[in-house]
Scaffold this motif. Structure first.
Motif, PDB file in Angstrom:
ATOM      1  N   GLU A 147      20.914 -47.212   2.949  1.00 55.85           N
ATOM      2  CA  GLU A 147      19.696 -46.427   2.837  1.00 55.85           C
ATOM      3  C   GLU A 147      18.409 -47.238   2.953  1.00 55.85           C
ATOM      4  OE1 GLU A 147      19.509 -43.132   2.579  1.00 55.85           O
ATOM      5  OE2 GLU A 147      21.680 -42.923   2.634  1.00 55.85           O
ATOM      6  N   ALA A 148      18.452 -48.515   2.590  1.00 60.49           N
ATOM      7  CA  ALA A 148      17.213 -49.295   2.494  1.00 60.49           C
ATOM      8  C   ALA A 148      16.451 -49.364   3.811  1.00 60.49           C
ATOM      9  CB  ALA A 148      17.530 -50.703   2.000  1.00 60.49           C
ATOM     10  N   TRP A 149      17.160 -49.337   4.950  1.00 58.80           N
ATOM     11  CA  TRP A 149      16.504 -49.451   6.252  1.00 58.80           C
ATOM     12  C   TRP A 149      15.535 -48.307   6.519  1.00 58.80           C
ATOM     13  CZ3 TRP A 149      17.133 -45.627   9.940  1.00 58.80           C
ATOM     14  CH2 TRP A 149      18.145 -44.704   9.684  1.00 58.80           C
ATOM     15  N   LYS A 150      15.712 -47.186   5.828  1.00 57.88           N
ATOM     16  CA  LYS A 150      14.890 -46.012   6.106  1.00 57.88           C
ATOM     17  C   LYS A 150      13.410 -46.241   5.794  1.00 57.88           C
ATOM     18  CE  LYS A 150      18.468 -42.475   5.551  1.00 57.88           C
ATOM     19  NZ  LYS A 150      18.887 -41.253   4.822  1.00 57.88           N
ATOM     20  N   GLN A 151      13.125 -47.168   4.887  1.00 57.80           N
ATOM     21  CA  GLN A 151      11.723 -47.408   4.551  1.00 57.80           C
ATOM     22  C   GLN A 151      10.946 -47.992   5.724  1.00 57.80           C
ATOM     23  OE1 GLN A 151      10.997 -50.863   1.838  1.00 57.80           O
ATOM     24  NE2 GLN A 151      13.238 -51.053   1.885  1.00 57.80           N
ATOM     25  N   TYR A 152      11.652 -48.535   6.706  1.00 54.58           N
ATOM     26  CA  TYR A 152      10.995 -49.126   7.861  1.00 54.58           C
ATOM     27  C   TYR A 152      10.927 -48.169   9.055  1.00 54.58           C
ATOM     28  CZ  TYR A 152      12.089 -53.231   5.086  1.00 54.58           C
ATOM     29  OH  TYR A 152      12.207 -54.134   4.059  1.00 54.58           O
ATOM     30  N   PHE A 153      11.539 -47.013   8.952  1.00 51.10           N
ATOM     31  CA  PHE A 153      11.576 -46.052  10.047  1.00 51.10           C
ATOM     32  C   PHE A 153      10.589 -44.933   9.749  1.00 51.10           C
ATOM     33  CE2 PHE A 153      14.429 -42.840  12.484  1.00 51.10           C
ATOM     34  CZ  PHE A 153      13.558 -42.899  13.561  1.00 51.10           C
ATOM     35  N   LYS A 154       9.423 -44.998  10.365  1.00 52.51           N
ATOM     36  CA  LYS A 154       8.336 -44.060  10.147  1.00 52.51           C
ATOM     37  C   LYS A 154       8.139 -43.202  11.400  1.00 52.51           C
ATOM     38  CE  LYS A 154       7.331 -45.861   6.105  1.00 52.51           C
ATOM     39  NZ  LYS A 154       7.537 -45.095   4.852  1.00 52.51           N
ATOM     40  N   PRO A 155       7.340 -42.119  11.297  1.00 57.18           N
ATOM     41  CA  PRO A 155       7.035 -41.343  12.508  1.00 57.18           C
ATOM     42  C   PRO A 155       6.529 -42.251  13.619  1.00 57.18           C
ATOM     43  CG  PRO A 155       6.296 -40.161  10.579  1.00 57.18           C
ATOM     44  CD  PRO A 155       6.757 -41.506  10.084  1.00 57.18           C
ATOM     45  N   THR A 156       7.096 -42.079  14.809  1.00 59.93           N
ATOM     46  CA  THR A 156       6.810 -42.976  15.929  1.00 59.93           C
ATOM     47  C   THR A 156       6.279 -42.189  17.120  1.00 59.93           C
ATOM     48  OG1 THR A 156       8.610 -44.447  15.244  1.00 59.93           O
ATOM     49  CG2 THR A 156       7.812 -44.677  17.500  1.00 59.93           C
ATOM     50  N   HIS A 157       5.132 -42.622  17.646  1.00 62.21           N
ATOM     51  CA  HIS A 157       4.574 -42.014  18.852  1.00 62.21           C
ATOM     52  C   HIS A 157       5.170 -42.718  20.067  1.00 62.21           C
ATOM     53  CE1 HIS A 157       1.698 -40.505  15.900  1.00 62.21           C
ATOM     54  NE2 HIS A 157       1.288 -39.636  16.814  1.00 62.21           N
ATOM     55  N   VAL A 158       6.073 -42.032  20.748  1.00 62.70           N
ATOM     56  CA  VAL A 158       6.692 -42.590  21.940  1.00 62.70           C
ATOM     57  C   VAL A 158       5.752 -42.456  23.128  1.00 62.70           C
ATOM     58  CG1 VAL A 158       8.645 -42.388  23.530  1.00 62.70           C
ATOM     59  CG2 VAL A 158       8.995 -42.118  21.079  1.00 62.70           C
ATOM     60  N   SER A 159       5.018 -41.369  23.148  1.00 63.39           N
ATOM     61  CA  SER A 159       4.017 -41.124  24.184  1.00 63.39           C
ATOM     62  C   SER A 159       2.929 -40.260  23.551  1.00 63.39           C
ATOM     63  CB  SER A 159       4.636 -40.417  25.392  1.00 63.39           C
ATOM     64  OG  SER A 159       5.036 -39.106  25.055  1.00 63.39           O
ATOM     65  N   GLU A 160       1.951 -39.875  24.351  1.00 65.27           N
ATOM     66  CA  GLU A 160       0.889 -39.016  23.815  1.00 65.27           C
ATOM     67  C   GLU A 160       1.454 -37.689  23.329  1.00 65.27           C
ATOM     68  OE1 GLU A 160      -3.368 -37.038  25.260  1.00 65.27           O
ATOM     69  OE2 GLU A 160      -2.368 -38.556  26.489  1.00 65.27           O
ATOM     70  N   ARG A 161       2.544 -37.268  23.953  1.00 60.69           N
ATOM     71  CA  ARG A 161       3.146 -35.977  23.622  1.00 60.69           C
ATOM     72  C   ARG A 161       4.299 -36.074  22.642  1.00 60.69           C
ATOM     73  NH1 ARG A 161       6.019 -32.024  28.136  1.00 60.69           N
ATOM     74  NH2 ARG A 161       6.774 -30.416  26.700  1.00 60.69           N
ATOM     75  N   LEU A 162       5.185 -37.050  22.819  1.00 58.23           N
ATOM     76  CA  LEU A 162       6.438 -37.113  22.062  1.00 58.23           C
ATOM     77  C   LEU A 162       6.300 -37.936  20.785  1.00 58.23           C
ATOM     78  CD1 LEU A 162       8.921 -37.692  25.020  1.00 58.23           C
ATOM     79  CD2 LEU A 162       8.522 -35.550  23.778  1.00 58.23           C
ATOM     80  N   VAL A 163       6.707 -37.338  19.673  1.00 62.93           N
ATOM     81  CA  VAL A 163       6.670 -38.010  18.373  1.00 62.93           C
ATOM     82  C   VAL A 163       8.032 -37.856  17.706  1.00 62.93           C
ATOM     83  CG1 VAL A 163       5.591 -38.141  16.091  1.00 62.93           C
ATOM     84  CG2 VAL A 163       4.208 -37.521  18.092  1.00 62.93           C
ATOM     85  N   ILE A 164       8.611 -38.975  17.292  1.00 60.85           N
ATOM     86  CA  ILE A 164       9.869 -38.951  16.559  1.00 60.85           C
ATOM     87  C   ILE A 164       9.567 -38.964  15.069  1.00 60.85           C
ATOM     88  CG2 ILE A 164      12.056 -40.120  16.131  1.00 60.85           C
ATOM     89  CD1 ILE A 164      11.670 -41.456  18.885  1.00 60.85           C
ATOM     90  N   LYS A 165      10.098 -37.979  14.343  1.00 66.56           N
ATOM     91  CA  LYS A 165       9.866 -37.893  12.905  1.00 66.56           C
ATOM     92  C   LYS A 165      11.189 -38.001  12.157  1.00 66.56           C
ATOM     93  CE  LYS A 165       9.411 -34.196  10.354  1.00 66.56           C
ATOM     94  NZ  LYS A 165      10.144 -34.617   9.123  1.00 66.56           N
ATOM     95  N   PRO A 166      11.374 -39.068  11.384  1.00 72.33           N
ATOM     96  CA  PRO A 166      12.572 -39.131  10.547  1.00 72.33           C
ATOM     97  C   PRO A 166      12.617 -37.930   9.603  1.00 72.33           C
ATOM     98  CG  PRO A 166      11.407 -41.240  10.570  1.00 72.33           C
ATOM     99  CD  PRO A 166      10.502 -40.247  11.214  1.00 72.33           C
ATOM    100  N   THR A 167      13.792 -37.443   9.344  1.00 63.92           N
ATOM    101  CA  THR A 167      13.917 -36.235   8.539  1.00 63.92           C
ATOM    102  C   THR A 167      13.353 -36.397   7.134  1.00 63.92           C
ATOM    103  OG1 THR A 167      16.164 -36.922   7.929  1.00 63.92           O
ATOM    104  CG2 THR A 167      15.943 -35.442   9.802  1.00 63.92           C
ATOM    105  N   TRP A 168      13.326 -37.616   6.631  1.00 59.81           N
ATOM    106  CA  TRP A 168      12.870 -37.841   5.259  1.00 59.81           C
ATOM    107  C   TRP A 168      11.368 -38.095   5.171  1.00 59.81           C
ATOM    108  CZ3 TRP A 168      16.243 -40.843   8.038  1.00 59.81           C
ATOM    109  CH2 TRP A 168      15.755 -42.057   8.518  1.00 59.81           C
ATOM    110  N   GLU A 169      10.675 -38.080   6.305  1.00 62.22           N
ATOM    111  CA  GLU A 169       9.230 -38.303   6.328  1.00 62.22           C
ATOM    112  C   GLU A 169       8.484 -36.989   6.574  1.00 62.22           C
ATOM    113  OE1 GLU A 169       7.256 -41.096   6.055  1.00 62.22           O
ATOM    114  OE2 GLU A 169       8.965 -42.381   5.512  1.00 62.22           O
TER     115      GLU A 169
END
Length: 319
Positions: free
Chosen positions: A112-134
């Motif tokens: 679980e500890a790795w999750k603290q480093y995985f934040k919402p990420t802007h891949v492009s101006e349009r696409l954003v990856i959001k971890p489920t826990w954020e």
């Protein structure tokens, strides 16, 4: 939950035999760290990724770590490992140092500890990856991809995944049918649907990836439009079962190693309609020629390339 972490100092040639034994004893996970650099010859027969940086492990040696539940009799496990190491020379395998060490860790420390480093990420101006826990409040023009990668490859933070996602933005059209080969977490399948694809067939050889991709399709409420199947590359298309996508498809995407991409270009060509696009990523720059030559021989026309951090994504069209 408490886990026992068993560390084994051995050799690269012995890791497969040891790992098989550990899994047979009920290990919850086994990691292997080898010596050497990224550009040394590696086994990529199943599309394995090797991203370890340089380390101080002597050439030819390896450090293995196996995780067992707290109820496991670790004295018996250690005795079994020692017995196995003693037998390896009779099979022509060098056990190396053969030293063991044991530690106890909380599950959070490795799962679980790795999750603290995985934040919402802007891949492009349009696409954003959001971890489920954020939590994240999207802007009107942004498209959100919910993701919990679990143990599967594909968080969007690796250059190959980000390259693929941005390339799909330029390729996928509304109503397209898409095949995602080596889907991993399913992130590219979800991306294709978010970009307008009608249906995606997501394939992977790893049961863990299949489970992860199904879960991420569900998280994004796309389980009706993403079909995830266990398959060796495009092997699923060769069965008698009806395909969930309309063949030939408009897009095939594969974010896997260059050597693997080069092995099934003919199958991809058959799966695509004339003018269809093959998006190939996971290609280190030194292997780009290997892939382009294979694509050209199969009848593809190279359309575009993009590069990031030494990795390349290619778009090839079926002529």
């Amino acid at each position: 939950m408490l886990w026992h972490e068993l560390t084994i100092y051995t050799t690269e040639e012995a890791t497969e035999a040891i790992a098989d034994w550990l899994h047979a004893q009920g290990a919850g996970g086994v990691s292997i760290e080898e010596s050497g650099t990224l550009d040394r010859k590696r086994d990529t027969s199943l599309g394995q990724w090797y991203e370890k940086p340089l380390n101080d492990i002597p050439e030819g040696d390896a450090v293995m770590q196996a995780y067992f539940g707290e109820e496991t009799d670790m004295e018996a496990i250690q005795a079994g490992v020692k017995e196995l190491l003693a037998k390896l020379p009779s099979f022509g395998l060098n056990p190396g140092r053969g030293e063991l060490s044991l530690a106890s860790i909380q599950e959070e420390a490795w799962a679980e500890a790795w999750k603290q480093y995985f934040k919402p990420t802007h891949v492009s101006e349009r696409l954003v990856i959001k971890p489920t826990w954020e939590t994240y409040e999207p802007k009107p023009h942004e498209t959100i991809i919910e993701l919990d990668p679990g143990m599967a490859f594909g968080t969007g933070t690796h250059a190959t995944t980000a390259l693929c996602m941005r390339t799909l933005e330029t390729v996928v059209k509304p109503g397209d049918h898409v095949i995602d080969v080596g889907t991993g977490s399913g992130i590219l399948a979800v991306t294709a649907i978010r970009l307008g694809a009608e249906h995606v067939l997501a394939l992977d050889l790893d049961p863990v990836a299949v489970s992860s991709a199904k879960e991420n399709a569900k998280l994004n409420r796309l389980e009706e439009r993403i079909t995830v199947q266990l398959s060796d590359l495009l092997g699923a298309l060769k069965t008698t079962e009806a395909s969930p996508v309309k063949l030939p498809v408009q897009v095939v995407v594969a974010n896997i190693l260059a050597e693997i991409i080069a092995t099934f270009v003919d199958d991809v060509y058959q799966a695509l309609e004339t003018g269809g696009a093959y998006v190939a990523s996971g290609i280190i720059t030194s292997k780009e020629d290997l892939v382009t030559e294979a694509l050209t021989r199969a009848g593809f026309e190279m359309e575009s390339r993009s590069e990031e951090n030494g990795w390349v994504a290619l778009v090839a069209r079926k002529r």
